[in-house]
Design a protein around this motif. Structure first.
Motif, PDB file in Angstrom:
ATOM      1  N   ASP A  99     -18.075   6.199-105.095  1.00 39.62           N
ATOM      2  CA  ASP A  99     -18.315   6.846-103.821  1.00 39.62           C
ATOM      3  C   ASP A  99     -17.026   7.409-103.229  1.00 39.62           C
TER       4      ASP A  99
ATOM      5  N   SER B 265     -34.330   6.409-103.444  1.00 38.93           N
ATOM      6  CA  SER B 265     -33.362   7.003-102.525  1.00 38.93           C
ATOM      7  C   SER B 265     -34.054   7.392-101.223  1.00 38.93           C
TER       8      SER B 265
ATOM      9  N   HIS C 149     -31.462   9.208-106.868  1.00 38.80           N
ATOM     10  CA  HIS C 149     -30.669   7.972-106.740  1.00 38.80           C
ATOM     11  C   HIS C 149     -29.179   8.243-106.873  1.00 38.80           C
ATOM     12  N   ARG C 150     -28.808   9.352-107.527  1.00 34.79           N
ATOM     13  CA  ARG C 150     -27.398   9.716-107.619  1.00 34.79           C
ATOM     14  C   ARG C 150     -26.983  10.574-106.427  1.00 34.79           C
TER      15      ARG C 150
ATOM     16  N   ARG D  55     -26.864   7.326-102.825  1.00 34.70           N
ATOM     17  CA  ARG D  55     -26.910   5.968-103.355  1.00 34.70           C
ATOM     18  C   ARG D  55     -27.198   4.946-102.272  1.00 34.70           C
ATOM     19  N   GLU D  56     -27.721   3.815-102.695  1.00 39.20           N
ATOM     20  CA  GLU D  56     -27.972   2.690-101.796  1.00 39.20           C
ATOM     21  C   GLU D  56     -26.683   2.268-101.082  1.00 39.20           C
TER      22      GLU D  56
END
Length: 302
Positions: free
Chosen positions: A53, A138, A246-247, A250-251
């Protein structure tokens, strides 16, 4: 839209859980225009190995600004449509329709603000009267589902959605459906009522069959709720396969990446000949369809 998660700027990163599947006739594809592709300004493509990140303070600043703009924009459209819903209180179906229009406008606007290139395939299956299901990894998935599900579609949320600021009120005003997930017996009865309402009003449903958001991006096991609804409504099931979300977000991150996103509608799975003694088989059948159509990076871990 049992169901019930936009990893919430709204509250506790759980906005998307509204559409999650918590429990528990065939339509021939109508000829429609070939799959459409919606392209936003070209940006660099990132691979699954693009993992950190920490891409610099400027990039993070831009992402944070986009998230704030999304939040403010969503509050603005939510307020406008809440007022429209109040005017339409005597007309329940019109409120459902306006709720879908709100989703189309707001979801598309939010995706434009985020700026990810989006490819849409199988759009000829996007206007069925069906039970739409989608993988969920996501907050972006919620924006896409709001935008791309057809008019006349309702979701199923936990009853606590009413306590979410503004959006909860709009959800109820839009005549979407709620169940008590803390009480299994009551939830089953609620599901039966949902099925009756869907058939009576000729509606579609939208459900996340995993029941929650996958934090890793890998497909989770499916819950049985969507199968029970299919048995009771005999609606076909239209899988929506989301890739790359999801990319892109991100969580636990405030960093929105320019990852390309793919939305693929698969052909409807007919359910008119399904029987109640094979629920587990049908859950596995649909889960296997997702495993086959997802990239290796999003399939369940071996």
């Amino acid at each position: 839209m049992e169901n019930s998660e936009v990893g919430s700027f709204m509250r506790n990163r759980r906005f998307g859980s509204y559409f999650d599947a918590s429990s528990a006739g065939p339509a021939s594809p109508r000829p429609k225009p070939v799959a459409k592709v919606v392209e936003q300004p070209q940006q660099r493509v990132e691979s699954d190995e693009y993992a950190t990140d920490d891409d610099g303070w400027f990039s993070l600043l831009i992402s944070s600004v986009r998230i704030i703009v999304c939040f403010v924009s969503m509050m603005f459209t939510t307020l406008i449509w809440a007022l429209i819903m109040l005017v339409l209180l005597p007309w329940p179906y019109q409120r459902i329709r306006q709720g879908n229009i709100y989703g189309h406008v707001t979801g598309k606007m939010l995706m434009w603000i985020l700026g990810n290139p989006i490819k849409i395939e199988g759009a000829e299956y996007s206007d069925e009267r069906a039970i739409y299901i989608s993988n969920h990894a996501s907050p972006i998935d919620i924006f896409l589902i709001m935008w791309l599900t057809p008019t006349g579609t309702v979701g199923i949320a936990k009853k606590e959605i009413i306590f979410y600021p503004l959006f909860g009120l709009l959800y109820v005003l839009a005549n979407h459906l709620r169940i008590d997930r803390s009480n299994p017996t009551a939830a089953i009865e609620s599901m039966k009522e949902v099925a009756k309402a869907v058939v009576k009003n000729n509606l579609s449903l939208i459900i996340f069959p995993e029941g929650t958001r996958s934090k890793s991006g890998h497909l989770l096991p499916f819950k049985k709720g969507f199968v029970h609804l299919a048995l009771q409504t005999q609606r076909p099931i239209v899988p929506i396969v989301l890739t790359g979300t999801h990319r892109a977000w991100r969580e636990g991150s405030l960093h929105i990446r320019p990852t390309p996103i793919s939305v693929k509608y698969l052909p409807p799975i007919t359910t008119d000949d399904w029987t109640a003694d094979k629920v587990e088989d049908y859950v596995k059948l649909v889960h296997d369809v997702y495993v086959k159509n997802l990239p290796e990076s999003q399939r369940p871990p071996a």
